[in-house]
Each structure stands twice: as C-alpha cells, then as structure tokens.
Design an enzyme around this catalytic site. Structure first.
Site, PDB file in Angstrom:
ATOM      1  N   CYS A 160       0.825  -1.202   0.000  1.00 15.85           N
ATOM      2  CA  CYS A 160       0.000   0.000   0.000  1.00 15.85           C
ATOM      3  C   CYS A 160       0.864   1.259   0.000  1.00 15.85           C
ATOM      4  O   CYS A 160       0.361   2.375  -0.129  1.00 15.85           O
ATOM      5  CB  CYS A 160      -0.940   0.008   1.210  1.00 15.85           C
ATOM      6  SG  CYS A 160      -0.120  -0.426   2.748  1.00 15.85           S
TER       7      CYS A 160
ATOM      8  N   ARG B  69       8.836 -10.743   1.394  1.00 15.30           N
ATOM      9  CA  ARG B  69       9.072 -10.703   2.827  1.00 15.30           C
ATOM     10  C   ARG B  69      10.067 -11.785   3.175  1.00 15.30           C
ATOM     11  O   ARG B  69       9.788 -12.970   2.984  1.00 15.30           O
ATOM     12  CB  ARG B  69       7.755 -10.970   3.548  1.00 15.30           C
ATOM     13  CG  ARG B  69       7.538 -10.053   4.702  1.00 15.30           C
ATOM     14  CD  ARG B  69       6.083  -9.996   5.078  1.00 15.30           C
ATOM     15  NE  ARG B  69       5.450  -8.777   4.568  1.00 15.30           N
ATOM     16  CZ  ARG B  69       4.372  -8.235   5.110  1.00 15.30           C
ATOM     17  NH1 ARG B  69       3.812  -8.786   6.152  1.00 15.30           N
ATOM     18  NH2 ARG B  69       3.851  -7.142   4.600  1.00 15.30           N
TER      19      ARG B  69
ATOM     20  N   GLU C 260      11.514 -14.159   5.418  1.00 17.31           N
ATOM     21  CA  GLU C 260      11.105 -14.763   6.691  1.00 17.31           C
ATOM     22  C   GLU C 260      12.265 -15.608   7.176  1.00 17.31           C
ATOM     23  O   GLU C 260      12.853 -16.353   6.410  1.00 17.31           O
ATOM     24  CB  GLU C 260       9.887 -15.673   6.481  1.00 17.31           C
ATOM     25  CG  GLU C 260       8.719 -15.005   5.780  1.00 17.31           C
ATOM     26  CD  GLU C 260       7.692 -14.452   6.743  1.00 17.31           C
ATOM     27  OE1 GLU C 260       7.954 -14.454   7.965  1.00 17.31           O
ATOM     28  OE2 GLU C 260       6.634 -14.018   6.264  1.00 17.31           O
TER      29      GLU C 260
ATOM     30  N   ARG D 101       3.878 -19.991   3.699  1.00 15.58           N
ATOM     31  CA  ARG D 101       4.773 -18.986   4.261  1.00 15.58           C
ATOM     32  C   ARG D 101       5.940 -18.895   3.298  1.00 15.58           C
ATOM     33  O   ARG D 101       6.734 -19.824   3.173  1.00 15.58           O
ATOM     34  CB  ARG D 101       5.251 -19.471   5.626  1.00 15.58           C
ATOM     35  CG  ARG D 101       5.663 -18.376   6.541  1.00 15.58           C
ATOM     36  CD  ARG D 101       5.940 -18.953   7.919  1.00 15.58           C
ATOM     37  NE  ARG D 101       6.768 -18.034   8.681  1.00 15.58           N
ATOM     38  CZ  ARG D 101       6.296 -17.053   9.429  1.00 15.58           C
ATOM     39  NH1 ARG D 101       5.009 -16.874   9.532  1.00 15.58           N
ATOM     40  NH2 ARG D 101       7.111 -16.257  10.083  1.00 15.58           N
TER      41      ARG D 101
ATOM     42  N   GLU E  24      -4.315  -5.891  -2.712  1.00 16.41           N
ATOM     43  CA  GLU E  24      -4.189  -4.883  -1.656  1.00 16.41           C
ATOM     44  C   GLU E  24      -5.272  -3.832  -1.875  1.00 16.41           C
ATOM     45  O   GLU E  24      -5.344  -3.213  -2.945  1.00 16.41           O
ATOM     46  CB  GLU E  24      -2.790  -4.263  -1.698  1.00 16.41           C
ATOM     47  CG  GLU E  24      -2.546  -3.172  -0.685  1.00 16.41           C
ATOM     48  CD  GLU E  24      -2.331  -3.677   0.752  1.00 16.41           C
ATOM     49  OE1 GLU E  24      -2.256  -4.912   0.969  1.00 16.41           O
ATOM     50  OE2 GLU E  24      -2.258  -2.832   1.655  1.00 16.41           O
TER      51      GLU E  24
ATOM     52  N   ASP F 255      -7.216  -9.358  12.023  1.00 16.93           N
ATOM     53  CA  ASP F 255      -6.664 -10.461  11.223  1.00 16.93           C
ATOM     54  C   ASP F 255      -7.757 -11.486  10.946  1.00 16.93           C
ATOM     55  O   ASP F 255      -8.597 -11.740  11.815  1.00 16.93           O
ATOM     56  CB  ASP F 255      -5.568 -11.181  12.027  1.00 16.93           C
ATOM     57  CG  ASP F 255      -4.199 -10.579  11.799  1.00 16.93           C
ATOM     58  OD1 ASP F 255      -4.091  -9.615  11.020  1.00 16.93           O
ATOM     59  OD2 ASP F 255      -3.233 -11.082  12.406  1.00 16.93           O
TER      60      ASP F 255
ATOM     61  N   GLU G 211      -2.968 -17.006   9.244  1.00 20.24           N
ATOM     62  CA  GLU G 211      -3.492 -15.681   8.926  1.00 20.24           C
ATOM     63  C   GLU G 211      -3.634 -15.611   7.413  1.00 20.24           C
ATOM     64  O   GLU G 211      -2.669 -15.804   6.675  1.00 20.24           O
ATOM     65  CB  GLU G 211      -2.532 -14.584   9.407  1.00 20.24           C
ATOM     66  CG  GLU G 211      -3.134 -13.208   9.184  1.00 20.24           C
ATOM     67  CD  GLU G 211      -2.123 -12.077   9.135  1.00 20.24           C
ATOM     68  OE1 GLU G 211      -1.058 -12.180   9.748  1.00 20.24           O
ATOM     69  OE2 GLU G 211      -2.434 -11.080   8.437  1.00 20.24           O
TER      70      GLU G 211
ATOM     71  N   ASN H  67      -5.870  -9.413   6.390  1.00 21.21           N
ATOM     72  CA  ASN H  67      -6.069  -8.466   7.478  1.00 21.21           C
ATOM     73  C   ASN H  67      -6.718  -7.205   6.939  1.00 21.21           C
ATOM     74  O   ASN H  67      -6.796  -6.986   5.732  1.00 21.21           O
ATOM     75  CB  ASN H  67      -4.755  -8.158   8.186  1.00 21.21           C
ATOM     76  CG  ASN H  67      -3.739  -7.519   7.265  1.00 21.21           C
ATOM     77  OD1 ASN H  67      -4.080  -6.779   6.350  1.00 21.21           O
ATOM     78  ND2 ASN H  67      -2.466  -7.803   7.500  1.00 21.21           N
TER      79      ASN H  67
ATOM     80  N   CYS I  67      -6.243  -0.009   4.907  1.00 20.53           N
ATOM     81  CA  CYS I  67      -5.803  -0.965   3.886  1.00 20.53           C
ATOM     82  C   CYS I  67      -6.149  -2.371   4.321  1.00 20.53           C
ATOM     83  O   CYS I  67      -6.365  -2.631   5.505  1.00 20.53           O
ATOM     84  CB  CYS I  67      -4.307  -0.837   3.588  1.00 20.53           C
ATOM     85  SG  CYS I  67      -3.242  -1.653   4.778  1.00 20.53           S
TER      86      CYS I  67
ATOM     87  N   ARG J 241      -2.465 -17.919   0.155  1.00 16.91           N
ATOM     88  CA  ARG J 241      -2.889 -18.398   1.477  1.00 16.91           C
ATOM     89  C   ARG J 241      -4.377 -18.741   1.522  1.00 16.91           C
ATOM     90  O   ARG J 241      -4.786 -19.700   2.158  1.00 16.91           O
ATOM     91  CB  ARG J 241      -2.565 -17.364   2.546  1.00 16.91           C
ATOM     92  CG  ARG J 241      -1.094 -17.344   2.879  1.00 16.91           C
ATOM     93  CD  ARG J 241      -0.868 -16.521   4.115  1.00 16.91           C
ATOM     94  NE  ARG J 241       0.517 -16.632   4.560  1.00 16.91           N
ATOM     95  CZ  ARG J 241       0.941 -16.266   5.756  1.00 16.91           C
ATOM     96  NH1 ARG J 241       0.085 -15.762   6.630  1.00 16.91           N
ATOM     97  NH2 ARG J 241       2.194 -16.396   6.096  1.00 16.91           N
TER      98      ARG J 241
HETATM   99  N1  SER Z   1      -0.429  -3.680   3.745  1.00 14.79           N
HETATM  100  C1  SER Z   1      -0.949  -4.542   4.764  1.00 14.79           C
HETATM  101  C2  SER Z   1       0.106  -5.464   5.290  1.00 14.79           C
HETATM  102  O1  SER Z   1       1.223  -5.423   4.827  1.00 14.79           O
HETATM  103  C3  SER Z   1      -2.131  -5.327   4.237  1.00 14.79           C
HETATM  104  O2  SER Z   1      -1.772  -6.147   3.171  1.00 14.79           O
HETATM  105  O3  SER Z   1      -0.160  -6.241   6.161  1.00 14.79           O
HETATM  106 ZN    ZN Z   2      -1.441  -2.013   3.475  1.00  9.89          ZN
END
Ligand code: SER
Ligand code: ZN
Length: 532
Positions: free
Chosen positions: A306, A336, A338, A347, A355, A420, A439, A442, A468, A475
């Site tokens: 976002c 990400r 991890e 994951r 988004e 969440d 999860e 969210n 957002c 997932r």
């Molecule tokens: N931008 C939010 C997050 O990174 C929703 O996707 O969790």
């Molecule tokens: Zn976001």
C-alpha cells in the site's frame, strides 16, 4: 523515564542582590505552576530541585518526567526569567546550557553511540542511564533532538510491552464447522502433482492449473467483497525508493524482513569485462564479485503493497469531491524475507495479494472498513464456507513501524488498529492449538499514521485517515484446499462456478515430471475431475 540535569541560564550581566527575591519567587512559581502544566502527575512534569547564582549565571538542578521533558522545561524556565527579570532590571538571557543530562529508564536498553548528543550509556541494576552531551538553546529546538527523545521513549515502551507483542483478542469466529478434517498437507500434494515448483527458498512457479484456481478465487473475491463497495483497480510499482520506507516507518520497523534492490554502477558494458570473462570461463557467478559492480541498494521491494498509495497523495490537497478514494492493486508480488518456518505456499518470501486501500475522513474510513468487514465475513462464511475466526491484533503499523502503543484493555474496533482473518489448517493439528491456524488476510485503519508523514491534506483542514486490507491469494487458496481437499464435489459451489467459467488448463505431465509415480497417479486422479 526521568531526566536529570543542570540548566545554566547565562545572563548578559551579573545578577544583583536586589534581584534575589524575584529569582526565588520565580523558582517557586515555576515549580508550583508553570513547569507542571501539561502533566497530570507531578512526577511526569518538571521540578527545579535546587539552584545557585554565580555572577551572571543561575545554575539549576532540574528533574523532569516524560510529559514535560528537559527541552520543554528549559525553554519554559528561560522564558519565565527573560519575561520577568528582563524588563524590570534591564537584563537579558544570552544563552541556556543544559549540562550533565542523564535519562534514566526502567529496564535495559541500548542505543547507538554514533547518534548526535549521546555521550554514554550504562546499565545500573535494572535501570539504563543515557548521558547526553551539553545542549544549547538551538539544540533543544532541533527536530533532531526531539526525534532522539522520541526514539528513547519508544525503546522504553518496547521494554514495557515486552513479551506481549502478540496482542490478540478474538472478535468473532465461525465456530467448529469441519467434522471430518482432511489430513493431507495441500502444499505437499501441489508439489507432488507438479502444479507448483520451487525456484528458491520461499519462491514458487505456479503452473497454469493452479494459476487458474488462484485467478478464480481472486475474481470471486473481487466480485463478492471489493467491487460491490466501488473500489477501482490501479497499478502500483513494486520497487520503492528508500525515502518511502522511511516515511511509512517500515525501514525502521521491519528492516530485517525487507528485500532490497541495487542498480548497476555503470551502464557501460565494457566495464564488466572482467566479471563477464570470469563467468565465461568459470561458469559460475560469485556474488561477492558481482557486488563490486553494483551501487548500494536504493530501493526496497514491495513490502506492504500500500506504500505507493500514500506516496501518490503526498503533499496533495484533496477536497470532498473525491473522498473517499477507494482503490485496489493486484499487479505484482510482495516480498518478505522470513527467517524461519517457510513452508509450501503458506509462508513464502514472494507472494501475491490483492491490496485494498482507501483514504477519507475518519468516519468514511471507519465506515468502509466496517462494510468490508461485513463482506469478508460473508465471503468466508457463506461463499467459501470456511472455518474461520477474526481477531483484533496489535496494530501492525505500530509493530511494523517501530512504534509500540500501550496495551489496550477494552476493544473498540473504531480506532486505528488491525483485524486479522485466520483459517484453521486441519492437516497441522487440532483447532484448539493456535499454531494450527493461518493468517489469510487483514484489514486495518491507520488513523493519521500515513497522512501525517506524507502530508496528505484536506482543503478545509479536516483530518484524513487511511485504511488498507490485504488478501493473500496463495494463502486463501491453501486454506480452502486444507479444509476442503482436492475433491471438487466438496468445494464451495460459487467457487466451482468460477473455476468452470473457462476451460481448465493442461497440467504438465512429461517423462520426468511430476517427479514420482505416486505424484503422476495423483495428478491423473485430480485432473479427471476438471473436464467440462
Ligand atoms: N499492507 C498490509 C500489510 O502489509 C495489508 O496487506 O499487512
Ligand atoms: Zn497495506
């Protein structure tokens, strides 16, 4: 947190005996009233513990709490003296100097000694003592100094918050729905039948059949949840300049899980000759060698997805005619890094999500969040018939941007925060154990968390908030497969309708792929259902 230090007020001429009574009265007034303003408890405010006069300097030992900090206290003291003694005795304040400032914090913290103003840090018992270098009036007014104090405050809050980082309060759940849980791990099945292939850690190639299922699910989600609320699609970049991450707070909060990108040092191919020759002959690329040809990282790869929304409205002045702004982006992956627990498509390091972002006045932002929430619930419950739950969690942006708020005791979901959505993964174990839930999405309202640093303004000065929500496609599909299995008779009707809208793509079935005989047999069994 307490601050102790010595404040010296330097006058342009020596103080005379006739001024002594006024000085005494001023100190009394400051301690009783002026230095206590803005704090409920006296210990959070400031106090002049003692003072002495020597020629043109009044030297005071001051102690302050976190509400009226030493910078604020020093400036108030200076003003009081300048305004009261000044006109009466024709005396002026030349400078104020804050010396030997010690910040005492409960708990053990560390802070970079490379920062300006930090002289030393030591731990005494269960307290930490930060010593600052000498501060003059202009230092006390610098944003840099205020940011330093804010950093120290945040570190202290973090200690208090401690192990409670996983703030989780159940809001609602579907209750136990699944009677006969599927026991196979869908990640393993997908890999065995060759629909996904791992390219590197946490990164997969999705072949056409699973892409077809992902697309059907995304389309269903858009039709059921997003589009009825009037959100419109935009295309956001997926590589962001560092300044953007500084403003969103991600660089400070989650730098350990971000992936960065570097540009080449030169566009001139001849400068790469040595490296190219080496690859030619050695048939390998040495990352250390390659690094020499790259500039330091100047981008981070899409993290929250976002970020570009806030950037777009940076320094813009919006009026009621376009509010609320409602967009969504599904144009590319998020990254990400991890550290552990990477598993299947559950994951990963590279993932895809829809988004959803919105900007408006607080009541608009809350209203949109509430409508989205209703749609999400219907989607999980009626459309996909999942076993789900939703929880109020520590605002992700507080955690992720390095700011940790005090624990909230009662939940009021109409304040900035995050909900969440989680789905039970029966293959992992009983629903009673939290680690068997995933999860899947969210939804957050951020208050002014982003509108402030990006200076997004309303033409009539009204407050603007953002929100957002992320729908992690892989997932959601994984959760569906984990609960319903691969027998399409057990799949939700609406989903099957969407899957059947276009012909089902061919699976890759070669001499060597999928790898095992069992995998090939399972694939045959599964794809036999997809003929229509
Ligand atoms: N931008 C939010 C997050 O990174 C929703 O996707 O969790
Ligand atoms: Zn976001």
């Amino acid at each position: 947190m307490i601050f102790v230090g010595t404040l010296e007020i330097v006058f342009n001429k020596p103080l005379s005996n006739e001024m002594l009574k006024d000085v005494e009265n001023l100190v009394e007034f400051l301690n009783r009233d002026y230095l206590k303003r803005g704090a409920k408890r006296p210990e959070d405010a400031a106090t002049i513990k003692e003072y002495s006069i020597s020629s043109n300097i009044i030297s005071m030992r001051i102690e302050t709490g976190s509400r009226v900090r030493p910078d604020e206290a020093s400036l108030r003291i200076k003003n009081a003296f300048a305004n009261n003694l000044g006109p009466k005795y024709k005396i002026g304040v030349r400078d104020i100097i804050l010396k030997n400032v010690k910040i005492v914090i409960e708990g053990k913290i560390s802070i970079s000694l490379k920062l300006p103003f930090i002289r030393n840090i030591s731990v005494e018992g269960d307290k930490s003592v930060i010593e600052l270098s000498e501060l003059h009036e202009e230092d006390l007014k610098k944003p840099l100094f205020l940011r330093l104090l804010r950093l120290i405050e945040e570190k202290e809050k973090r200690i208090k918050w401690g192990g409670k980082a996983e703030h989780w309060i159940l809001i609602k759940s579907s209750g136990a729905k699944i009677e006969k849980p599927v026991v196979e791990d869908p990640n393993k099945i997908l890999e065995d039948i060759g629909w996904i292939k791992r390219m590197s850690i946490g990164q997969w190639l999705y072949t056409p059949p699973i892409t077809h299922l992902l697309n059907a699910l995304k389309k269903l989600f858009l039709d059921e949840v997003v589009k009825p609320l009037g959100f419109q699609e935009a295309v956001f970049p997926k590589m962001y300049p560092l300044e953007v991450g500084l403003k969103t707070g991600h660089l400070r909060g989650v730098i350990n899980s971000m992936v960065f990108a570097s540009l080449p040092r030169s566009y001139d191919i001849s400068e790469y000759e040595e490296l190219i020759d080496s690859m030619y002959v050695m048939d390998e690329v040495e990352p250390q060698e390659l690094q020499k040809y790259l500039r330091p990282p100047s981008y981070f790869l899409c993290f929250a997805q976002c970020e570009p929304f806030y950037w777009f409205f940076e320094n813009e002045i919006v009026d009621d005619s376009i509010l609320p702004v409602k967009w969504f982006d599904m144009s590319g992956p998020s990254f990400r890094w991890e550290s552990g627990g990477i598993h299947g498509i559950e994951r990963v390091i590279e993932f895809h999500r829809i988004e959803i972002v919105w900007l408006g006045k607080p009541e608009q932002v809350i209203d949109i969040r509430n409508k989205l929430l209703e749609n999400y619930e219907k989607f999980m419950d009626k459309v996909l018939d999942l076993e789900w739950r939703m929880a109020w969690v520590t605002p992700w942006f507080y955690e992720q941007s390095g700011v940790v708020e005090e624990e909230q005791r009662e939940i009021n979901i109409n304040v900035p925060g995050t909900i969440d959505f989680e789905a039970w993964l029966p293959y992992k174990g009983p629903r009673e154990d939290n680690k068997n839930w995933l999860e899947i999405g969210n939804i957050s309202i951020h208050g002014t968390k982003f509108t402030e640093p990006f200076r997004i303004k309303h033409n009539k000065g009204e407050t603007l908030w953002t929100g957002c929500s992320g729908f992690g496609s892989e997932r959601w599909l994984l959760a569906l497969l984990a609960q319903k299995g691969f027998d399409i008779d057990k799949w939700p009707k609406k989903f099957v309708e969407y899957v059947k809208e276009t012909p089902f793509p061919q699976s890759i079935y070669t001499v060597s792929y999928p790898k095992t005989k069992e995998g090939k047999q399972l694939l045959e069994k599964i794809i036999s259902q997809f003929k229509w």
